[in-house]
Scaffold this active site. Structure first.
Site, PDB file in Angstrom:
ATOM      1  N   ALA A  45       0.654  -1.273   0.389  1.00  0.00           N
ATOM      2  CA  ALA A  45      -0.341  -0.066  -0.280  1.00  0.00           C
ATOM      3  C   ALA A  45       0.903   1.726   0.658  1.00  0.00           C
ATOM      4  CB  ALA A  45      -0.833   0.097   1.363  1.00  0.00           C
ATOM      5  N   GLN A  89       0.984   3.582   1.820  1.00  0.00           N
ATOM      6  CA  GLN A  89       1.068   4.220   3.301  1.00  0.00           C
ATOM      7  C   GLN A  89       2.202   2.707   3.842  1.00  0.00           C
ATOM      8  OE1 GLN A  89       2.397   6.297   5.321  1.00  0.00           O
ATOM      9  NE2 GLN A  89       1.119   8.145   3.409  1.00  0.00           N
ATOM     10  N   SER A  90       2.232   2.130   3.126  1.00  0.00           N
ATOM     11  CA  SER A  90       3.182   0.938   3.719  1.00  0.00           C
ATOM     12  C   SER A  90       4.190   0.632   4.931  1.00  0.00           C
ATOM     13  CB  SER A  90       3.359  -0.662   2.655  1.00  0.00           C
ATOM     14  OG  SER A  90       4.446  -1.571   3.165  1.00  0.00           O
ATOM     15  N   ASN A  91       4.117   0.290   6.202  1.00  0.00           N
ATOM     16  CA  ASN A  91       5.055   0.345   7.169  1.00  0.00           C
ATOM     17  C   ASN A  91       6.114  -0.906   6.790  1.00  0.00           C
ATOM     18  OD1 ASN A  91       3.164   1.596   9.432  1.00  0.00           O
ATOM     19  ND2 ASN A  91       2.288  -0.116   9.280  1.00  0.00           N
ATOM     20  N   MET A 110       7.622  -1.524   3.491  1.00  0.00           N
ATOM     21  CA  MET A 110       8.568  -0.898   3.154  1.00  0.00           C
ATOM     22  C   MET A 110       9.233   0.179   2.913  1.00  0.00           C
ATOM     23  SD  MET A 110       6.187   1.442  -0.009  1.00  0.00           S
ATOM     24  CE  MET A 110       4.841  -0.072  -1.695  1.00  0.00           C
TER      25      MET A 110
END
Ligand SMILES: *Cc1c(COP(=O)(O)O)cnc(C)c1O
Length: 354
Positions: free
Chosen positions: A81, A83-85, A87
């Protein structure tokens, strides 16, 4: 503080790089325990796992990047996503290990604004020097994986050695080994500190965390611990289907077959709607309750929804006979800043009594 972790032997054949601060704290939540009528309510602070604001992606990364190092990769790639954590922590780990990092941002959440597209985790990815790619279809995991593998093939053709961190359900769930280890860590901590518990409450998205903990407890002979999962990505029926397969694959990774049966999969989607990454009133209330009663920050996409689900179950009396409940705080707080307009509106309204 060192702990002797009984799960270490289960994962010792896999290469691993050390990235996090472990063990993470296990703390009592006395105020919320009193509010919810749970005598022994604890929080496992996976949000304090150390790397780049922490969270539950650090333990999986220790194994994925262990595999990347074994393959002599010079580049790591991940899709997720916006807002991926995952990543954000991958970008941080790559920086620390001297690897290039490519992130593929999927449009999973509709009607987002500029702040969502730029702040929170996206800002942090940029600071860590990640290279950005975009993928328009947020609900097609397999296509997103295919696209990132195509980018990897292009890099290979140009002489790079890319390693792709896979997310789709058919991929080897190597990262879950981090949560097999966490199950052992929790058991060792609880034994040392005299904490009696028989419930764990955790998010279930990709299922690495949920599956790793569940398989870990069972592999260590703890059939009595109920692992209550809360949906954050898809509804309970789809998640159960995914977890059947994931749990079997995780058990296989540690040399067990059929550790998990249907009764082990406790999956609740009461506080998931309307969809992935979309706030709801129960989640706003849960974020406020944890902040104002315990001084703890949750996030709007994951831990806030899990807390809302736990509060709903507590209100229904589902923990009335529990010896102790451990809430797994999976982190994710950078996304608070990406959801600033909605959160400001919600709490302004709440505090004005409307
Ligand atoms: C990714 C994530 C989850 C979900 O964990 P899975 O292992 O993917 O199921 C929960 N909370 C936060 C904060 C996350 O970033």
């Amino acid at each position: 503080m060192s702990l002797s972790n009984p799960a270490t032997a289960l994962v010792s054949s896999y290469p691993r790089v050390e990235l996090g601060h472990f063990p993470t704290p296990l703390e009592r939540m006395a105020n919320l325990g009193a509010d919810f009528g749970i005598d022994n309510l604890w929080v496992k602070r996976e949000d304090c796992s150390g790397l780049a604001f922490g969270g539950n992606k650090v333990r999986p990364l220790e194994f994925y990047l262990g595999a990347a190092a074994a393959a002599k990769a010079d580049t790591v790639m991940i899709t997720g996503a916006v807002q991926s954590n995952f990543m954000r922590t991958t970008a941080a780990a790559a920086a620390k290990l001297g690897l290039d990092c490519h992130v593929q941002l999927e449009d999973r959440v509709s009607d987002t604004d500029e702040i969502y597209q730029r702040s929170g985790n996206v800002l942090l990815d940029r600071i860590f020097g990640a290279k950005f790619h975009h993928f328009p279809e947020g609900e097609d995991e397999v296509a997103a994986d295919r696209q990132v593998n195509k980018l990897a093939a292009e890099l290979s053709a140009a002489g790079r050695r890319p390693f792709v961190i896979p997310l789709a359900a058919d991929q080897r769930p190597l990262g879950a080994l981090g949560y097999v280890l966490c199950a052992g860590e929790i058991l060792a901590q609880a034994a040392r500190d005299g904490i009696d518990f028989d419930h764990v409450v955790v998010a279930s998205g990709s299922g690495l965390t949920h599956g790793g903990l569940l398989v870990g407890f069972r592999a260590l002979g703890r059939d009595d611990i109920r692992v209550q999962a809360m949906c954050v990505r898809r509804d309970a029926d789809s998640q159960r289907q995914r977890m059947r397969r994931r749990a079997a694959m995780i058990a296989d990774l540690i040399g067990h077959d059929s550790l998990i049966d249907e009764a082990d999969l406790l999956i609740n989607d009461r506080c998931f709607p309307p969809s992935y990454g979309k706030l709801n009133a129960a989640t706003q209330a849960a974020i406020a309750a944890f902040a104002r009663r315990e001084g703890l920050l949750l996030d709007p996409v994951y831990s806030g929804k899990v807390a809302a689900g736990m509060m709903h179950m507590a209100a229904a009396g589902d923990f009335a006979h529990a010896k102790g409940v451990i809430f797994i705080h999976t982190g994710g707080q950078p996304a608070l800043f990406a959801y600033e307009p909605a959160l400001t509106t919600a709490y302004t309204k709440m505090d004005n009594g409307s």
